[in-house]
Design a protein around this motif. Sequence first.
Motif, PDB file in Angstrom:
ATOM      1  N   VAL A  23      36.075  88.141  33.253  1.00  0.00           N
ATOM      2  CA  VAL A  23      36.856  87.025  32.719  1.00  0.00           C
ATOM      3  C   VAL A  23      36.889  85.916  33.767  1.00  0.00           C
ATOM      4  O   VAL A  23      37.296  86.148  34.913  1.00  0.00           O
ATOM      5  CB  VAL A  23      38.289  87.456  32.357  1.00  0.00           C
ATOM      6  CG1 VAL A  23      39.093  86.248  31.849  1.00  0.00           C
ATOM      7  CG2 VAL A  23      38.279  88.568  31.317  1.00  0.00           C
ATOM      8  N   ARG A  31      27.806  89.166  31.628  1.00  0.00           N
ATOM      9  CA  ARG A  31      28.605  88.791  30.458  1.00  0.00           C
ATOM     10  C   ARG A  31      29.934  88.199  30.922  1.00  0.00           C
ATOM     11  O   ARG A  31      30.697  88.870  31.626  1.00  0.00           O
ATOM     12  CB  ARG A  31      28.859  90.003  29.561  1.00  0.00           C
ATOM     13  CG  ARG A  31      29.643  89.667  28.281  1.00  0.00           C
ATOM     14  CD  ARG A  31      29.892  90.913  27.449  1.00  0.00           C
ATOM     15  NE  ARG A  31      28.654  91.443  26.882  1.00  0.00           N
ATOM     16  CZ  ARG A  31      28.146  91.046  25.709  1.00  0.00           C
ATOM     17  NH1 ARG A  31      28.770  90.128  24.981  1.00  0.00           N
ATOM     18  NH2 ARG A  31      27.043  91.573  25.263  1.00  0.00           N
ATOM     19  N   LEU A  33      33.542  86.113  29.811  1.00  0.00           N
ATOM     20  CA  LEU A  33      34.503  85.603  28.839  1.00  0.00           C
ATOM     21  C   LEU A  33      35.248  84.467  29.530  1.00  0.00           C
ATOM     22  O   LEU A  33      35.817  84.665  30.614  1.00  0.00           O
ATOM     23  CB  LEU A  33      35.482  86.699  28.408  1.00  0.00           C
ATOM     24  CG  LEU A  33      35.010  87.671  27.314  1.00  0.00           C
ATOM     25  CD1 LEU A  33      33.747  88.406  27.703  1.00  0.00           C
ATOM     26  CD2 LEU A  33      36.119  88.670  26.987  1.00  0.00           C
ATOM     27  N   LEU A  50      31.057  84.239  26.179  1.00  0.00           N
ATOM     28  CA  LEU A  50      31.909  84.301  24.990  1.00  0.00           C
ATOM     29  C   LEU A  50      33.109  83.400  25.237  1.00  0.00           C
ATOM     30  O   LEU A  50      33.823  83.560  26.238  1.00  0.00           O
ATOM     31  CB  LEU A  50      32.366  85.745  24.735  1.00  0.00           C
ATOM     32  CG  LEU A  50      33.308  85.969  23.544  1.00  0.00           C
ATOM     33  CD1 LEU A  50      32.575  85.734  22.228  1.00  0.00           C
ATOM     34  CD2 LEU A  50      33.893  87.380  23.575  1.00  0.00           C
ATOM     35  N   ALA A  51      33.332  82.436  24.351  1.00  0.00           N
ATOM     36  CA  ALA A  51      34.441  81.492  24.507  1.00  0.00           C
ATOM     37  C   ALA A  51      34.697  80.834  23.162  1.00  0.00           C
ATOM     38  O   ALA A  51      33.949  81.027  22.203  1.00  0.00           O
ATOM     39  CB  ALA A  51      34.106  80.433  25.569  1.00  0.00           C
ATOM     40  N   VAL A  87      38.757  92.594  21.998  1.00  0.00           N
ATOM     41  CA  VAL A  87      39.026  91.328  22.678  1.00  0.00           C
ATOM     42  C   VAL A  87      39.467  90.304  21.645  1.00  0.00           C
ATOM     43  O   VAL A  87      38.859  90.188  20.575  1.00  0.00           O
ATOM     44  CB  VAL A  87      37.762  90.827  23.417  1.00  0.00           C
ATOM     45  CG1 VAL A  87      37.989  89.420  23.957  1.00  0.00           C
ATOM     46  CG2 VAL A  87      37.373  91.773  24.530  1.00  0.00           C
ATOM     47  N   PHE A  89      41.046  86.098  21.429  1.00  0.00           N
ATOM     48  CA  PHE A  89      41.386  84.850  22.100  1.00  0.00           C
ATOM     49  C   PHE A  89      42.594  84.238  21.389  1.00  0.00           C
ATOM     50  O   PHE A  89      42.614  84.154  20.156  1.00  0.00           O
ATOM     51  CB  PHE A  89      40.208  83.878  22.058  1.00  0.00           C
ATOM     52  CG  PHE A  89      39.102  84.204  23.033  1.00  0.00           C
ATOM     53  CD1 PHE A  89      38.703  83.266  23.973  1.00  0.00           C
ATOM     54  CD2 PHE A  89      38.456  85.427  23.003  1.00  0.00           C
ATOM     55  CE1 PHE A  89      37.675  83.543  24.872  1.00  0.00           C
ATOM     56  CE2 PHE A  89      37.425  85.724  23.887  1.00  0.00           C
ATOM     57  CZ  PHE A  89      37.040  84.779  24.820  1.00  0.00           C
ATOM     58  N   ILE A 101      43.153  85.488  26.871  1.00  0.00           N
ATOM     59  CA  ILE A 101      42.257  86.539  26.394  1.00  0.00           C
ATOM     60  C   ILE A 101      42.982  87.879  26.455  1.00  0.00           C
ATOM     61  O   ILE A 101      43.410  88.316  27.530  1.00  0.00           O
ATOM     62  CB  ILE A 101      40.960  86.588  27.217  1.00  0.00           C
ATOM     63  CG1 ILE A 101      40.222  85.242  27.119  1.00  0.00           C
ATOM     64  CG2 ILE A 101      40.058  87.726  26.734  1.00  0.00           C
ATOM     65  CD1 ILE A 101      38.966  85.160  27.955  1.00  0.00           C
TER      66      ILE A 101
END
Length: 336
Positions: A23, A31, A33, A50-51, A87, A89, A101
């Motif tokens: 993160v 990966r 986030l 990922l966002a 997960v 958001f 998150i």
Amino acid sequence: MRPEQLLYPAPEGLFCPIGGFHVDPVRPVERALITHGHSDHARAGHAHVLATRQTLDIMRIRYGSGFAGSEQAVGFDEEVIINDVKVRFHPAGHVLGSAQIAVEKDGLRIVVSGDYKRRPDPTCAAYVPVPCDVFITEATFGLPVFHHPDPMAETEKLLASLRQFPERTHLVGAYALGKAQRVIRLLRDAGYDKPIYIHGALETLCGYYAGQGIALGELLPATVESRDQSIFKGAIVVGPPSAFQDRWARRFHDPLPAFASGWMMVRQRAKQLGVELPLVISDHCDWPELTETISELMPGEVWVTHGREEALVRWCELQGITAKPLHLIGYEDEGD
């Protein structure tokens, strides 16, 4: 499962070993986030990101189309499963597209706040409290001395200065992502309907905000060379703080330097920067908002990522809440 088995601080940033993701990592990872688009949280070079759609768009604006190997957009409250880890958001209220998150596995939920604020702000989705077992919070203004005033009252100070010094160009320093657009919107909501001049570094992001339905009114480029300089008398010019330290700022008529930041509560900092009109407008929580948020959530544990960690940890302990500082490196106050 212990919380540290689900998420722990690694050199790259917070890491979920079960999910295989980081993160807001501070260096390229497989990966990532990403909570929001400020450069201390959103860096280029990750293999997969990922966002939220808006954060991905902002990263593309700032870093170019090749900012990541691949990208995936996620909506607020949409569940994504990564290697059996859930997960989600949730809005953080910091800047456009900003998110908290939530990371969940086997009934244990950890919420990473990223940067967040509780004050109303029409330029982004409002913060939503998310019940959790562990709340990971920032503490940028994590000292009892930080009580931020009403942003509209600070905006009125700027308008009062314009009335008092109608011949002077008011140069307002505001960070390019989030703060500049919020200051412009505050001026519009306060009834200021004249054109606002913006530095070239703000044009693309302001255009993106407008395209996302954020009404900013008439914005014109603050290009001194191609304009009659008399039009800047009594005008408001918004630009990144760094621009006001160079020759560009000195070209305006009798400029009056202002700076919109939570740090303007610290008079010595305003003095060092040569700020004549400090505007205490923050995109982070102040001390009461930090403590009220924790009291509202009542998590089993609080982890503090960066900022004034020790004071907030001590406050949690006095409330009977287990807390610890994470001492994460690489997160600054770009957004404030």
